[in-house]
Design a protein around this motif. Structure first.
Motif, mmCIF file in Angstrom:
data_model
loop_
_atom_site.group_PDB
_atom_site.id
_atom_site.type_symbol
_atom_site.label_atom_id
_atom_site.label_comp_id
_atom_site.label_asym_id
_atom_site.label_seq_id
_atom_site.Cartn_x
_atom_site.Cartn_y
_atom_site.Cartn_z
ATOM 1 N N TRP A 79 0.878 -1.179 0.000
ATOM 2 C CA TRP A 79 0.000 0.000 0.000
ATOM 3 C C TRP A 79 0.912 1.225 0.000
ATOM 4 C CZ3 TRP A 79 -3.779 1.579 4.517
ATOM 5 C CH2 TRP A 79 -4.542 2.682 4.114
ATOM 6 N N VAL A 80 0.934 1.940 -1.133
ATOM 7 C CA VAL A 80 1.846 3.068 -1.300
ATOM 8 C C VAL A 80 1.182 4.361 -0.832
ATOM 9 C CG1 VAL A 80 3.257 4.371 -2.932
ATOM 10 C CG2 VAL A 80 2.875 1.926 -3.303
ATOM 11 N N PRO A 81 1.753 5.031 0.172
ATOM 12 C CA PRO A 81 1.179 6.289 0.653
ATOM 13 C C PRO A 81 1.813 7.503 -0.031
ATOM 14 C CG PRO A 81 2.874 5.585 2.170
ATOM 15 C CD PRO A 81 2.869 4.583 1.023
ATOM 16 N N GLY A 82 1.224 8.660 0.183
ATOM 17 C CA GLY A 82 1.790 9.889 -0.363
ATOM 18 C C GLY A 82 0.909 11.077 -0.049
ATOM 19 N N VAL A 83 1.405 12.260 -0.372
ATOM 20 C CA VAL A 83 0.631 13.494 -0.184
ATOM 21 C C VAL A 83 0.717 14.342 -1.444
ATOM 22 C CG1 VAL A 83 0.709 13.644 2.332
ATOM 23 C CG2 VAL A 83 2.613 14.530 0.996
ATOM 24 N N ASP A 84 -0.330 15.138 -1.665
ATOM 25 C CA ASP A 84 -0.418 16.003 -2.837
ATOM 26 C C ASP A 84 0.054 17.407 -2.477
ATOM 27 O OD1 ASP A 84 -1.055 16.884 -5.405
ATOM 28 O OD2 ASP A 84 -3.094 17.423 -4.829
ATOM 29 N N HIS A 85 0.694 18.083 -3.445
ATOM 30 C CA HIS A 85 1.233 19.416 -3.156
ATOM 31 C C HIS A 85 0.143 20.469 -2.951
ATOM 32 C CE1 HIS A 85 0.846 19.160 -7.552
ATOM 33 N NE2 HIS A 85 0.629 20.456 -7.532
ATOM 34 N N ALA A 86 -1.059 20.250 -3.512
ATOM 35 C CA ALA A 86 -2.190 21.171 -3.290
ATOM 36 C C ALA A 86 -1.743 22.622 -3.447
ATOM 37 C CB ALA A 86 -2.785 20.937 -1.904
ATOM 38 N N ARG A 146 5.519 9.079 -1.083
ATOM 39 C CA ARG A 146 5.921 10.028 -2.126
ATOM 40 C C ARG A 146 5.153 11.334 -1.988
ATOM 41 N NH1 ARG A 146 8.631 7.704 -6.462
ATOM 42 N NH2 ARG A 146 9.214 9.873 -6.834
ATOM 43 N N PHE A 147 5.774 12.398 -2.462
ATOM 44 C CA PHE A 147 5.182 13.732 -2.526
ATOM 45 C C PHE A 147 5.037 14.063 -4.001
ATOM 46 C CE2 PHE A 147 6.095 18.489 -2.266
ATOM 47 C CZ PHE A 147 4.794 18.821 -1.929
ATOM 48 N N THR A 148 3.920 14.652 -4.387
ATOM 49 C CA THR A 148 3.644 14.824 -5.818
ATOM 50 C C THR A 148 4.632 15.746 -6.540
ATOM 51 O OG1 THR A 148 1.968 16.449 -5.166
ATOM 52 C CG2 THR A 148 1.176 14.275 -5.819
ATOM 53 N N MET A 149 5.473 16.447 -5.784
ATOM 54 C CA MET A 149 6.505 17.259 -6.438
ATOM 55 C C MET A 149 7.884 16.597 -6.344
ATOM 56 S SD MET A 149 5.390 21.194 -5.684
ATOM 57 C CE MET A 149 6.533 21.828 -6.928
ATOM 58 N N SER A 154 6.063 13.971 -11.667
ATOM 59 C CA SER A 154 5.356 14.748 -12.687
ATOM 60 C C SER A 154 5.454 14.073 -14.045
ATOM 61 C CB SER A 154 5.920 16.173 -12.771
ATOM 62 O OG SER A 154 5.649 16.877 -11.584
ATOM 63 N N LYS A 155 6.611 13.511 -14.326
ATOM 64 C CA LYS A 155 6.803 12.792 -15.593
ATOM 65 C C LYS A 155 5.860 11.588 -15.655
ATOM 66 C CE LYS A 155 10.442 10.689 -18.452
ATOM 67 N NZ LYS A 155 9.882 9.339 -18.578
ATOM 68 N N ALA A 156 5.746 10.865 -14.542
ATOM 69 C CA ALA A 156 4.862 9.693 -14.509
ATOM 70 C C ALA A 156 3.412 10.093 -14.707
ATOM 71 C CB ALA A 156 5.025 8.964 -13.174
ATOM 72 N N VAL A 157 3.013 11.213 -14.107
ATOM 73 C CA VAL A 157 1.635 11.703 -14.251
ATOM 74 C C VAL A 157 1.356 12.081 -15.703
ATOM 75 C CG1 VAL A 157 0.043 13.568 -13.631
ATOM 76 C CG2 VAL A 157 1.389 12.448 -11.859
ATOM 77 N N ARG A 158 2.294 12.801 -16.329
ATOM 78 C CA ARG A 158 2.109 13.210 -17.728
ATOM 79 C C ARG A 158 1.978 12.000 -18.639
ATOM 80 N NH1 ARG A 158 6.040 17.087 -16.430
ATOM 81 N NH2 ARG A 158 7.666 15.863 -17.462
ATOM 82 N N GLU A 159 2.837 11.020 -18.423
ATOM 83 C CA GLU A 159 2.800 9.821 -19.260
ATOM 84 C C GLU A 159 1.470 9.079 -19.090
ATOM 85 O OE1 GLU A 159 6.117 7.284 -18.709
ATOM 86 O OE2 GLU A 159 7.569 8.677 -19.575
ATOM 87 N N THR A 160 1.000 8.998 -17.851
ATOM 88 C CA THR A 160 -0.265 8.306 -17.583
ATOM 89 C C THR A 160 -1.435 9.030 -18.240
ATOM 90 O OG1 THR A 160 0.595 7.505 -15.469
ATOM 91 C CG2 THR A 160 -1.792 7.450 -15.775
ATOM 92 N N PHE A 161 -1.470 10.359 -18.091
ATOM 93 C CA PHE A 161 -2.553 11.118 -18.703
ATOM 94 C C PHE A 161 -2.537 10.986 -20.222
ATOM 95 C CE2 PHE A 161 -3.514 13.084 -14.692
ATOM 96 C CZ PHE A 161 -4.815 13.543 -14.839
ATOM 97 N N CYS A 162 -1.362 11.066 -20.800
ATOM 98 C CA CYS A 162 -1.257 10.944 -22.257
ATOM 99 C C CYS A 162 -1.723 9.561 -22.727
ATOM 100 C CB CYS A 162 0.181 11.191 -22.705
ATOM 101 S SG CYS A 162 0.699 12.918 -22.553
ATOM 102 N N GLU A 163 -1.349 8.525 -21.981
ATOM 103 C CA GLU A 163 -1.747 7.163 -22.342
ATOM 104 C C GLU A 163 -3.263 6.999 -22.248
ATOM 105 O OE1 GLU A 163 -1.053 2.536 -20.842
ATOM 106 O OE2 GLU A 163 0.209 4.145 -20.068
#
Length: 278
Positions: A79-86, A146-149, A154-163
């Motif tokens: 279970w991978v935790p993290g926080v968003d930069h908001a 992980r922290f979203t910044m 960011s690269k992983a998010v862009r790749e996922t959205f594009c896919e």
């Protein structure tokens, strides 16, 4: 000397110590194991400046149940935790702190110094919700938090959205936004503070196209009437049933618009006729 048991359960004496023992023993580590089937969940990251609320508590509880259940079934569960930069909400909090305590704005500091203040704020308050989650006993692998910044995210998010976009699973569309003239940026609905203010109903006559009279519309927003695309009445309103399907003339614009029936129109409010502006 005998030690008396407390009359009531005191969680602060037990839960923190037990959770720390679990964490130190690596009970929640999601280590790869070729002999086991993998199972993983990525926590939807809560805001870094936020506090735990009932939505987070419910979400975490369900994910925790699934992860613990899979561990008991023999899976290599992670279970991978993290926080968003908001970004926007964090910016608002830092700006408010500057304004109240120092009488300054972000423009007084400049971009670089303001960014430094934002990062300091994150370091000070960013761990609050994590500590609250630990108080709940959630079984995340905190070593992978992980922290979203963070670098690479960011690269992983862009790749996922594009896919997802290329597969037609998500799309880009036009939406009405909340624009903040003070922050000079768009805000989400969650960041908007609503205030109820006394309004005023304006009554405007829309002439019927056939010349048989007019339809009086009541509105609190007469300034938007130039964009009207129709007038709606309740289908159960006996006063207007005979007008449904006919047209009227939009004042000032002299444009012909339809009269339609819609149950959304509240019987007895205003005149019973509502202007429709997209």
């Amino acid at each position: 000397m005998k030690k008396e048991l407390p009359k009531v359960y005191e969680p602060q004496q037990v839960e923190g110590r037990v959770y720390e023992m679990w964490e130190n023993a690596g009970c929640f580590n999601g280590d790869p194991d070729p002999a086991k089937k993998p199972f993983s969940i990525v926590m939807p990251p809560p805001n870094v400046t936020g506090q735990l609320h009932m939505g987070h508590a419910l979400d975490c509880t369900l994910q925790d149940i699934l992860t613990r259940f899979k561990r008991m079934q023999g899976y290599a569960a992670l279970w991978v935790p993290g926080v968003d930069h908001a970004g926007i909400s964090t910016q608002v909090k830092v700006e408010e702190d500057l304004r109240v305590n120092e009488g300054l704005s972000r423009y007084d500091l400049g971009r670089e110094k303001f960014l430094q203040r934002v990062w300091k704020w994150k370091e000070k308050y960013g761990n609050r919700i994590v500590q609250q989650q630990k108080k709940m006993g959630v079984s995340c692998d905190w070593s992978r938090s992980r922290f979203t910044m963070d670098e690479g995210l960011s690269k992983a998010v862009r790749e996922t959205f594009c896919e997802l976009y290329d597969k037609g699973l998500i799309y880009k569309g036009s939406r009405i936004i909340n624009w903040c003239p003070h922050c000079v940026t768009a805000l989400s609905d969650a960041e908007v503070e609503y205030q109820d203010k006394p309004g005023h109903l304006w009554h405007i006559r829309y002439p019927l196209t056939d010349g048989s009279g007019d339809l009086v519309v009541a509105t609190t927003r007469p300034e938007t009437m130039m964009g009207d695309t129709g007038v709606a009445v309740n289908p159960e309103d006996e006063r207007f049933k005979h007008l449904v399907g006919k047209t009227c003339i939009l004042p000032i614009m002299n444009r012909e618009i339809p009269i339609v029936a819609d149950e959304y129109v509240e019987l007895g409010f205003g005149t019973g006729a509502v202007k429709m502006t997209p």
